[in-house]
Design a protein around this motif. Structure first.
Motif, PDB file in Angstrom:
ATOM      1  N   HIS A  81       0.959  -1.052  -0.060  1.00  0.00           N
ATOM      2  CA  HIS A  81       0.083   0.063   0.074  1.00  0.00           C
ATOM      3  C   HIS A  81       0.871   1.312  -0.118  1.00  0.00           C
ATOM      4  O   HIS A  81       2.228   1.089   0.626  1.00  0.00           O
ATOM      5  CB  HIS A  81      -0.889   0.363   1.117  1.00  0.00           C
ATOM      6  CG  HIS A  81      -1.934  -1.187   1.296  1.00  0.00           C
ATOM      7  ND1 HIS A  81      -2.869  -1.142   0.523  1.00  0.00           N
ATOM      8  CD2 HIS A  81      -1.935  -1.953   2.279  1.00  0.00           C
ATOM      9  CE1 HIS A  81      -3.744  -2.085   0.940  1.00  0.00           C
ATOM     10  NE2 HIS A  81      -3.237  -2.864   1.841  1.00  0.00           N
ATOM     11  N   THR A  84       0.941   6.629   2.326  1.00  0.00           N
ATOM     12  CA  THR A  84       0.045   7.868   2.517  1.00  0.00           C
ATOM     13  C   THR A  84      -1.214   7.554   3.498  1.00  0.00           C
ATOM     14  O   THR A  84      -1.365   6.525   3.888  1.00  0.00           O
ATOM     15  CB  THR A  84      -0.343   8.255   1.100  1.00  0.00           C
ATOM     16  OG1 THR A  84      -1.161   7.203   0.498  1.00  0.00           O
ATOM     17  CG2 THR A  84       0.786   8.417   0.128  1.00  0.00           C
ATOM     18  N   ALA A  85      -1.806   8.570   3.629  1.00  0.00           N
ATOM     19  CA  ALA A  85      -3.150   8.414   4.517  1.00  0.00           C
ATOM     20  C   ALA A  85      -3.982   7.517   3.739  1.00  0.00           C
ATOM     21  O   ALA A  85      -4.683   6.668   4.416  1.00  0.00           O
ATOM     22  CB  ALA A  85      -3.636   9.835   4.514  1.00  0.00           C
ATOM     23  N   ILE A  86      -3.982   7.631   2.290  1.00  0.00           N
ATOM     24  CA  ILE A  86      -5.096   6.649   1.430  1.00  0.00           C
ATOM     25  C   ILE A  86      -4.612   5.180   1.665  1.00  0.00           C
ATOM     26  O   ILE A  86      -5.160   4.252   1.971  1.00  0.00           O
ATOM     27  CB  ILE A  86      -5.173   7.118   0.323  1.00  0.00           C
ATOM     28  CG1 ILE A  86      -5.933   8.479   0.150  1.00  0.00           C
ATOM     29  CG2 ILE A  86      -5.993   6.016  -0.774  1.00  0.00           C
ATOM     30  CD1 ILE A  86      -6.079   9.024  -1.231  1.00  0.00           C
ATOM     31  N   ARG A  88      -2.761   3.746   4.384  1.00  0.00           N
ATOM     32  CA  ARG A  88      -3.080   3.580   5.580  1.00  0.00           C
ATOM     33  C   ARG A  88      -4.506   3.055   5.799  1.00  0.00           C
ATOM     34  O   ARG A  88      -4.792   2.025   6.303  1.00  0.00           O
ATOM     35  CB  ARG A  88      -2.618   4.690   6.455  1.00  0.00           C
ATOM     36  CG  ARG A  88      -1.098   4.625   6.891  1.00  0.00           C
ATOM     37  CD  ARG A  88      -0.646   5.390   8.136  1.00  0.00           C
ATOM     38  NE  ARG A  88      -0.967   6.765   7.767  1.00  0.00           N
ATOM     39  CZ  ARG A  88      -0.236   7.632   6.950  1.00  0.00           C
ATOM     40  NH1 ARG A  88       0.695   7.083   6.408  1.00  0.00           N
ATOM     41  NH2 ARG A  88      -0.381   8.899   7.020  1.00  0.00           N
ATOM     42  N   LEU A  89      -5.427   3.939   5.173  1.00  0.00           N
ATOM     43  CA  LEU A  89      -6.871   3.554   5.263  1.00  0.00           C
ATOM     44  C   LEU A  89      -7.215   2.285   4.230  1.00  0.00           C
ATOM     45  O   LEU A  89      -7.970   1.444   4.656  1.00  0.00           O
ATOM     46  CB  LEU A  89      -7.826   4.890   4.689  1.00  0.00           C
ATOM     47  CG  LEU A  89      -7.712   5.891   5.378  1.00  0.00           C
ATOM     48  CD1 LEU A  89      -8.433   7.204   4.677  1.00  0.00           C
ATOM     49  CD2 LEU A  89      -8.617   5.734   6.722  1.00  0.00           C
ATOM     50  N   ALA A  90      -6.373   2.204   3.336  1.00  0.00           N
ATOM     51  CA  ALA A  90      -6.485   0.655   2.392  1.00  0.00           C
ATOM     52  C   ALA A  90      -6.166  -0.482   3.201  1.00  0.00           C
ATOM     53  O   ALA A  90      -6.957  -1.364   3.422  1.00  0.00           O
ATOM     54  CB  ALA A  90      -5.878   0.824   1.212  1.00  0.00           C
ATOM     55  N   LEU A  92      -6.354  -0.513   6.623  1.00  0.00           N
ATOM     56  CA  LEU A  92      -7.377  -0.609   7.690  1.00  0.00           C
ATOM     57  C   LEU A  92      -8.543  -1.222   7.073  1.00  0.00           C
ATOM     58  O   LEU A  92      -9.148  -2.273   7.606  1.00  0.00           O
ATOM     59  CB  LEU A  92      -7.654   0.736   8.341  1.00  0.00           C
ATOM     60  CG  LEU A  92      -6.625   1.168   9.148  1.00  0.00           C
ATOM     61  CD1 LEU A  92      -6.940   2.643   9.543  1.00  0.00           C
ATOM     62  CD2 LEU A  92      -6.437   0.275  10.405  1.00  0.00           C
ATOM     63  N   GLY A  93      -8.891  -0.966   5.804  1.00  0.00           N
ATOM     64  CA  GLY A  93      -9.996  -1.343   5.161  1.00  0.00           C
ATOM     65  C   GLY A  93      -9.881  -2.974   4.647  1.00  0.00           C
ATOM     66  O   GLY A  93     -10.828  -3.929   4.997  1.00  0.00           O
ATOM     67  N   HIS A 159     -15.087  -1.729  -0.904  1.00  0.00           N
ATOM     68  CA  HIS A 159     -14.032  -2.271  -1.459  1.00  0.00           C
ATOM     69  C   HIS A 159     -13.834  -2.119  -3.223  1.00  0.00           C
ATOM     70  O   HIS A 159     -12.947  -1.688  -3.612  1.00  0.00           O
ATOM     71  CB  HIS A 159     -13.904  -3.583  -0.974  1.00  0.00           C
ATOM     72  CG  HIS A 159     -12.641  -4.427  -1.577  1.00  0.00           C
ATOM     73  ND1 HIS A 159     -11.395  -4.279  -1.353  1.00  0.00           N
ATOM     74  CD2 HIS A 159     -12.632  -5.399  -2.639  1.00  0.00           C
ATOM     75  CE1 HIS A 159     -10.358  -5.014  -1.729  1.00  0.00           C
ATOM     76  NE2 HIS A 159     -11.198  -5.757  -2.637  1.00  0.00           N
ATOM     77  N   MET A 162     -13.847   1.533  -4.265  1.00  0.00           N
ATOM     78  CA  MET A 162     -12.469   1.931  -4.429  1.00  0.00           C
ATOM     79  C   MET A 162     -11.795   1.403  -5.485  1.00  0.00           C
ATOM     80  O   MET A 162     -10.784   2.315  -6.007  1.00  0.00           O
ATOM     81  CB  MET A 162     -11.637   1.646  -3.101  1.00  0.00           C
ATOM     82  CG  MET A 162     -12.144   2.387  -1.843  1.00  0.00           C
ATOM     83  SD  MET A 162     -12.170   4.120  -2.176  1.00  0.00           S
ATOM     84  CE  MET A 162     -10.513   4.349  -2.369  1.00  0.00           C
TER      85      MET A 162
END
Length: 182
Positions: A81, A84-86, A88-90, A92-93, A159, A162
């Motif tokens: 991944h 980046t923040a995105i 890290r969110l990925a 977590l998702g 998911h 995205m």
């Protein structure tokens, strides 16, 4: 040259892709069956689909265990991944997806054992008939299996959304990594 079977930093290998898309098909079957049950109620189609729910759920549990073990074995090879923040969110998702995918069939199997009815999906005996119910084993699934399954469907929809965002708007290789086009 990396093996086509294993993952690499550029793409997921054949084993990861087969497990991913196979599980997607099994989940589609499960959610389709429950949607038909909610829309049609008692109906021959409903009886057939709902009759396959537990055996297909057992296959899903096996696939989840295989996918988890395979994913751990490929952990350092997989496409990363972004940092980046995105990204890290990925991460977590994906963690939420795996947590729900593991929890939902686990409590369902626990409920089956606690029901005392025995359980033999596809004719393979997993639990013997005891005739005795064990309330604490049945409670977690009675309280959460259905609600968390629909939550899982919502997370799966996120998911997929995205993936569409990556493919259509950002035009990156995220879909190609799992679709096998790299």
């Amino acid at each position: 040259m990396p093996s086509r079977w294993t993952d690499s930093p550029l793409r997921y290998g054949l084993v990861s892709r087969v497990l991913h898309w196979g599980m997607a098909a099994l989940f589609a079957w499960q959610f389709n069956g429950m949607t038909v049950k909610l829309t049609l109620g008692k109906h021959p189609v409903t009886a057939f689909l709902v009759g396959t729910h537990k055996p297909v759920g057992t296959l899903l549990m096996l696939a989840i265990l295989l996918r988890g073990a395979w994913g751990l074995s490929q952990w350092r090879r997989r496409p990363p991944h972004p940092r980046t923040a995105i990204g890290r969110l990925a991460g977590l998702g994906h963690a939420l997806l795996y947590t729900l995918m593991a929890y939902i069939p686990t409590v369902a199997l626990l409920r089956e054992y606690g029901s005392g009815r025995g359980f033999a999906p596809w004719g393979v005996p997993l639990f013997p008939r005891t005739g005795e119910q064990i309330a604490w084993m049945m409670a977690p699934a009675n309280l959460s299996h259905g609600a968390l399954a629909w939550t899982l469907l919502a997370v799966i929809a996120g998911h997929v959304a995205m993936v569409v965002l990556h493919h259509v708007f950002w035009r990156d290789a995220t879909l190609a990594r799992m679709a096998g086009k790299l």
